[in-house]
Design a protein around this motif. Structure first.
Motif, PDB file in Angstrom:
ATOM      1  N   ASN A  39       0.857  -1.193   0.000  1.00 27.78           N
ATOM      2  CA  ASN A  39       0.000   0.000   0.000  1.00 27.78           C
ATOM      3  C   ASN A  39       0.886   1.233   0.000  1.00 27.78           C
ATOM      4  N   PHE A  40       0.560   2.172  -0.850  1.00 24.38           N
ATOM      5  CA  PHE A  40       1.243   3.462  -0.794  1.00 24.38           C
ATOM      6  C   PHE A  40       0.228   4.504  -0.324  1.00 24.38           C
ATOM      7  N   TYR A  41       0.472   5.018   0.896  1.00 28.46           N
ATOM      8  CA  TYR A  41      -0.417   6.024   1.459  1.00 28.46           C
ATOM      9  C   TYR A  41       0.069   7.390   1.012  1.00 28.46           C
ATOM     10  N   MET A  42      -0.725   8.007   0.182  1.00 29.67           N
ATOM     11  CA  MET A  42      -0.297   9.284  -0.386  1.00 29.67           C
ATOM     12  C   MET A  42      -0.654  10.390   0.599  1.00 29.67           C
ATOM     13  N   LEU A  43       0.366  11.036   1.140  1.00 24.83           N
ATOM     14  CA  LEU A  43       0.135  11.909   2.284  1.00 24.83           C
ATOM     15  C   LEU A  43      -0.088  13.376   1.934  1.00 24.83           C
ATOM     16  N   GLY A  44       0.418  13.838   0.831  1.00 21.50           N
ATOM     17  CA  GLY A  44       0.368  15.289   0.650  1.00 21.50           C
ATOM     18  C   GLY A  44      -0.364  15.798  -0.556  1.00 21.50           C
ATOM     19  N   SER A  45      -0.278  15.066  -1.634  1.00 20.16           N
ATOM     20  CA  SER A  45      -0.621  15.672  -2.916  1.00 20.16           C
ATOM     21  C   SER A  45      -2.031  15.338  -3.377  1.00 20.16           C
ATOM     22  N   MET A  46      -2.990  16.129  -2.909  1.00 20.61           N
ATOM     23  CA  MET A  46      -4.373  15.903  -3.345  1.00 20.61           C
ATOM     24  C   MET A  46      -4.452  15.983  -4.866  1.00 20.61           C
ATOM     25  N   GLY A  47      -5.145  15.031  -5.457  1.00 21.20           N
ATOM     26  CA  GLY A  47      -5.317  15.027  -6.918  1.00 21.20           C
ATOM     27  C   GLY A  47      -4.311  14.163  -7.639  1.00 21.20           C
ATOM     28  N   LEU A  48      -3.256  13.755  -6.940  1.00 23.05           N
ATOM     29  CA  LEU A  48      -2.175  13.070  -7.659  1.00 23.05           C
ATOM     30  C   LEU A  48      -2.116  11.562  -7.455  1.00 23.05           C
ATOM     31  N   ALA A  49      -3.061  10.989  -6.737  1.00 23.70           N
ATOM     32  CA  ALA A  49      -3.037   9.527  -6.576  1.00 23.70           C
ATOM     33  C   ALA A  49      -3.138   8.844  -7.947  1.00 23.70           C
ATOM     34  N   SER A  51      -2.236  10.018 -10.838  1.00 28.19           N
ATOM     35  CA  SER A  51      -0.995  10.228 -11.600  1.00 28.19           C
ATOM     36  C   SER A  51       0.124   9.325 -11.087  1.00 28.19           C
ATOM     37  N   ILE A  52       0.194   9.171  -9.774  1.00 24.95           N
ATOM     38  CA  ILE A  52       1.211   8.281  -9.188  1.00 24.95           C
ATOM     39  C   ILE A  52       0.929   6.845  -9.645  1.00 24.95           C
ATOM     40  N   GLY A  53      -0.338   6.466  -9.611  1.00 26.12           N
ATOM     41  CA  GLY A  53      -0.731   5.126 -10.069  1.00 26.12           C
ATOM     42  C   GLY A  53      -0.391   4.921 -11.535  1.00 26.12           C
ATOM     43  N   LEU A  54      -0.598   5.926 -12.330  1.00 24.86           N
ATOM     44  CA  LEU A  54      -0.270   5.827 -13.763  1.00 24.86           C
ATOM     45  C   LEU A  54       1.224   5.568 -13.949  1.00 24.86           C
ATOM     46  N   GLY A  55       2.039   6.341 -13.266  1.00 27.60           N
ATOM     47  CA  GLY A  55       3.486   6.163 -13.382  1.00 27.60           C
ATOM     48  C   GLY A  55       3.902   4.755 -13.006  1.00 27.60           C
ATOM     49  N   LEU A  56       3.308   4.246 -11.919  1.00 30.30           N
ATOM     50  CA  LEU A  56       3.633   2.883 -11.473  1.00 30.30           C
ATOM     51  C   LEU A  56       3.204   1.840 -12.498  1.00 30.30           C
ATOM     52  N   ALA A  57       2.004   2.017 -13.028  1.00 30.83           N
ATOM     53  CA  ALA A  57       1.478   1.031 -13.988  1.00 30.83           C
ATOM     54  C   ALA A  57       2.335   1.019 -15.255  1.00 30.83           C
ATOM     55  N   LEU A  58       2.855   2.167 -15.613  1.00 33.76           N
ATOM     56  CA  LEU A  58       3.699   2.237 -16.817  1.00 33.76           C
ATOM     57  C   LEU A  58       5.074   1.614 -16.593  1.00 33.76           C
ATOM     58  N   SER A  59       5.524   1.614 -15.341  1.00 34.46           N
ATOM     59  CA  SER A  59       6.916   1.237 -15.116  1.00 34.46           C
ATOM     60  C   SER A  59       7.107  -0.191 -14.608  1.00 34.46           C
ATOM     61  N   GLN A  60       6.019  -0.901 -14.336  1.00 33.32           N
ATOM     62  CA  GLN A  60       6.147  -2.299 -13.897  1.00 33.32           C
ATOM     63  C   GLN A  60       4.840  -3.023 -14.240  1.00 33.32           C
ATOM     64  N   ASP A  61       4.845  -4.373 -14.068  1.00 31.63           N
ATOM     65  CA  ASP A  61       3.720  -5.166 -14.584  1.00 31.63           C
ATOM     66  C   ASP A  61       2.617  -5.495 -13.574  1.00 31.63           C
TER      67      ASP A  61
END
Ligand SMILES: Cc1ncc(C[n+]2csc(CCOP(=O)(O)OP(=O)(O)O)c2C)c(N)n1
Length: 179
Positions: A39-49, A51-61
Motif C-alpha cells: 500500500n502506498f499512502y499518499m500523504l500530501g498531494s491531493m489530486g495526484l493519486a 498520476s502516481i498510479g499511472l506512473g507505477l502502472a507504466l513502469s512495472q507489470d
C-alpha cells in the motif's frame, strides 16, 4: 455505505496488487483495514493519486489499484485523459465518490451534479463500471488491454480511525522494496 465499508469490501479481494490510497481518511481507513507493504499512502498531494498510479502502472507489470476521491479527481481531471489514452493492462482507478471533500470536513463537491462515470467514458475509458453492478473479484482477475475506471457511489462520513504511524520515508521505502 460509507468509505470505510467500501474500502473494506474492496480489500477482501486484494492480494498481490499495488494500492495507491488518496490523501487523508482513505489512506487512514485502508491502513486500519488492511495495512501491507504494497500500500502506498499518499500523504500530501491531493489530486495526484491517479498520476502516481499511472506512473507505477507504466513502469512495472503488477496490477495497480488507485483508491481516489471525487474531490481529488475533480482537482486533476487531466489525469483521466492521460490515463484513458494509455494501453494499460494493469491499471484500475476506483473513484470513491462520497460527493464531498470528506477528509477536510465533508464540504460538498460538484459531484452531486457532475457525473464522474460519464466524464471517464468521454475521456475514452472503455472499461467503465459502477461498483455495485459488477463482481469486483472477476474484474480484478480479468486480463485487460485498457485501463479500468470504477465509480463507487458512497455516502459521506469518515470512520473513527487513528493516524498512520509510519513516516513518509518508511511508507516509500517499504513500498519500493515490495515491488
Ligand atoms: C492541493 C490541495 N488542496 C487541498 C488539500 C486539503 N485536502 C486534503 S484531503 C482533502 C479532501 C479530499 O476529498 P476527496 O478527494 O473527495 O476524498 P475524501 O476525503 O472525500 O475521500 C482536501 C481538500 C490538499 N491536501 N492539497
Amino acid at each position: 455505505m460509507k468509505r470505510y465499508d467500501a474500502i473494506n469490501e474492496i480489500s477482501k479481494y486484494i492480494s498481490d496488487e499495488l494500492v495507491i490510497a488518496n490523501i487523508g481518511f482513505p489512506s487512514r481507513e485502508l491502513y486500519e483495514i488492511k495495512d501491507r507493504n504494497k500500500n502506498f499512502y499518499m500523504l500530501g498531494s491531493m489530486g495526484l493519486a491517479s498520476s502516481i498510479g499511472l506512473g507505477l502502472a507504466l513502469s512495472q507489470d503488477k496490477k495497480v489499484i488507485v483508491l481516489d476521491g471525487d474531490g481529488s479527481i475533480l482537482m486533476n481531471l487531466g489525469s483521466l485523459v492521460t490515463i484513458a489514452n494509455q494501453q494499460l493492462k494493469n491499471f484500475i482507478l476506483i473513484a470513491l465518490d462520497n460527493g464531498a471533500y470528506g477528509s477536510t470536513g465533508n464540504q460538498e463537491t460538484y459531484c452531486k451534479k457532475t457525473n464522474l462515470l460519464e466524464i471517464a467514458k468521454s475521456t475514452g475509458f472503455k472499461n467503465v463500471y459502477n461498483y455495485n453492478d459488477i463482481d469486483f473479484k472477476t474484474i480484478l482477475s480479468q486480463n485487460i488491454e485498457e485501463p479500468i475506471f470504477i465509480h463507487y457511489k458512497i455516502k459521506p462520513g469518515n470512520a473513527d480511525v487513528g493516524i498512520i504511524d509510519l513516516s513518509p520515508e518508511e511508507i516509500k521505502s517499504r513500498f519500493m522494496k515490495s515491488i
